[in-house]
Design a protein around this motif. Sequence first.
Motif, PDB file in Angstrom:
ATOM      1  N   PHE A  80       0.840  -1.186   0.000  1.00  6.58           N
ATOM      2  CA  PHE A  80       0.000   0.000   0.000  1.00  6.58           C
ATOM      3  C   PHE A  80       0.879   1.242   0.000  1.00  6.58           C
ATOM      4  O   PHE A  80       1.823   1.341   0.793  1.00  6.58           O
ATOM      5  N   THR A  81       0.580   2.170  -0.884  1.00  7.45           N
ATOM      6  CA  THR A  81       1.185   3.497  -0.847  1.00  7.45           C
ATOM      7  C   THR A  81       0.048   4.513  -0.847  1.00  7.45           C
ATOM      8  O   THR A  81      -1.124   4.151  -0.906  1.00  7.45           O
ATOM      9  N   VAL A 260     -13.467  -2.646  -2.827  1.00  9.30           N
ATOM     10  CA  VAL A 260     -12.259  -3.383  -2.453  1.00  9.30           C
ATOM     11  C   VAL A 260     -12.052  -3.263  -0.945  1.00  9.30           C
ATOM     12  O   VAL A 260     -11.975  -2.145  -0.421  1.00  9.30           O
ATOM     13  N   TRP A 261     -11.972  -4.394  -0.280  1.00 12.00           N
ATOM     14  CA  TRP A 261     -11.695  -4.389   1.157  1.00 12.00           C
ATOM     15  C   TRP A 261     -10.183  -4.362   1.363  1.00 12.00           C
ATOM     16  O   TRP A 261      -9.454  -5.186   0.804  1.00 12.00           O
ATOM     17  N   ILE A 262      -9.695  -3.392   2.128  1.00 10.82           N
ATOM     18  CA  ILE A 262      -8.256  -3.319   2.363  1.00 10.82           C
ATOM     19  C   ILE A 262      -7.952  -3.592   3.833  1.00 10.82           C
ATOM     20  O   ILE A 262      -8.677  -3.161   4.735  1.00 10.82           O
ATOM     21  N   PRO A 269      -2.660   0.693  11.348  1.00  3.65           N
ATOM     22  CA  PRO A 269      -3.464  -0.271  10.601  1.00  3.65           C
ATOM     23  C   PRO A 269      -4.788   0.346  10.132  1.00  3.65           C
ATOM     24  O   PRO A 269      -5.372   1.190  10.813  1.00  3.65           O
ATOM     25  N   LEU A 270      -5.222  -0.083   8.967  1.00  2.00           N
ATOM     26  CA  LEU A 270      -6.472   0.422   8.393  1.00  2.00           C
ATOM     27  C   LEU A 270      -7.265  -0.747   7.840  1.00  2.00           C
ATOM     28  O   LEU A 270      -6.752  -1.534   7.050  1.00  2.00           O
ATOM     29  N   LEU A 306       3.174   6.644   3.684  1.00  2.60           N
ATOM     30  CA  LEU A 306       2.549   5.328   3.586  1.00  2.60           C
ATOM     31  C   LEU A 306       3.321   4.406   2.652  1.00  2.60           C
ATOM     32  O   LEU A 306       3.492   4.690   1.456  1.00  2.60           O
ATOM     33  N   ARG A 307       3.766   3.320   3.215  1.00  2.00           N
ATOM     34  CA  ARG A 307       4.401   2.250   2.442  1.00  2.00           C
ATOM     35  C   ARG A 307       4.319   0.989   3.298  1.00  2.00           C
ATOM     36  O   ARG A 307       5.268   0.617   3.983  1.00  2.00           O
ATOM     37  N   ASP A 308       3.146   0.368   3.268  1.00  2.78           N
ATOM     38  CA  ASP A 308       2.848  -0.690   4.230  1.00  2.78           C
ATOM     39  C   ASP A 308       2.387  -1.966   3.544  1.00  2.78           C
ATOM     40  O   ASP A 308       1.811  -1.942   2.464  1.00  2.78           O
ATOM     41  N   PRO A 309       2.604  -3.110   4.221  1.00  2.00           N
ATOM     42  CA  PRO A 309       2.101  -4.395   3.725  1.00  2.00           C
ATOM     43  C   PRO A 309       0.654  -4.607   4.136  1.00  2.00           C
ATOM     44  O   PRO A 309       0.037  -3.746   4.775  1.00  2.00           O
ATOM     45  N   GLY A 310       0.110  -5.762   3.793  1.00  3.51           N
ATOM     46  CA  GLY A 310      -1.258  -6.093   4.161  1.00  3.51           C
ATOM     47  C   GLY A 310      -1.900  -6.994   3.127  1.00  3.51           C
ATOM     48  O   GLY A 310      -1.247  -7.874   2.565  1.00  3.51           O
TER      49      GLY A 310
END
Length: 330
Positions: A80-81, A260-262, A269-270, A306-310
Amino acid sequence: MSASAQAETVYSILDFDDLDGWAEDDHQAALDVFRSTCRDMKTPDWKTLCRAAQDQQNARAFFELFFRPLLIEDGKDMMFTGYFEPELDGSRTKTARYKYPIYAMPRDAKTAGQWYTRRQILEDGVMDGLNLEICYVDDPVELFFLQIQGSGRVRLPDGSFLRVGFGGSNRHNYRSIGQEMVRRGIYQSHQVSAEVIKNWVRRNPEEGRELLFHNPSYVFFREVSEVPADKGPLGAMNRSITTMRSIAVDPKFTPLGAPVWIEKDGKSPLRRLMVAQDTGSAIKGAQRADVFFGTGDQAGKEAGRLRDPGRMVVLMPIQRAYAYLPENVQ
């Protein structure tokens, strides 16, 4: 979707209970965003769902009744960015302060395979005499980042706004300035952000100008001031996008307009139902998304961090979702 993309992609249908945080989200907010663009979706199943969405009283029940969560994986880790709509200061006329033009796309560039590079456009006078200046801004560094974002607002001297959107490009591949700074040893990768790049370029004007030329891509714009100032910029569906409810995706995997569910991990966390209403040149892959943070400097700072996994899961019409399973793919 191409055969090669299908061969490398794994599809799994999930239950809504498998979506972390699903019950706690504001489904009505997501439904409002879905309604704003679903009427532009062309296939019969999406059109039917769009009509059904118009008079729904229970948003969560609507999504659970008519959709199935489809996890699409292409072997790459989720990333995610964030992106935002920049806000620049400018004028419709050139002045001593406002002297850096935002250009509309030249006719020749529309038909060329690859047009002139960024350096040639800015140094060789190829735009001279074409009368394609939409307006002029006071900061070439902010203009560079406006091109990366693809849309923005320009605050005029009288306090009104002029909005510009993506109008085309010179078709040269984008090259990352941040990655180039890491390669040159200026910063380590974890130190690089948009603000860091801007500050370095301003502190080192000559070297900074050359650094920006490392990216040969150049973006042209079109005026989209018919969009009210209180609405978001136009996304790839040519409709206003919504702060923290719209994402940019790769349309090879995720249909534009789809919910889209993120599940974004990291420091903040989001868990949220978004709508895929935009695309981006750097957004490639089944598990890749850009979250829209809104307009202005604060949105830009938040997006830049923002530069996160998930994980992201696409909500598909029921029959369409099951059609992706291997036993149903011809």
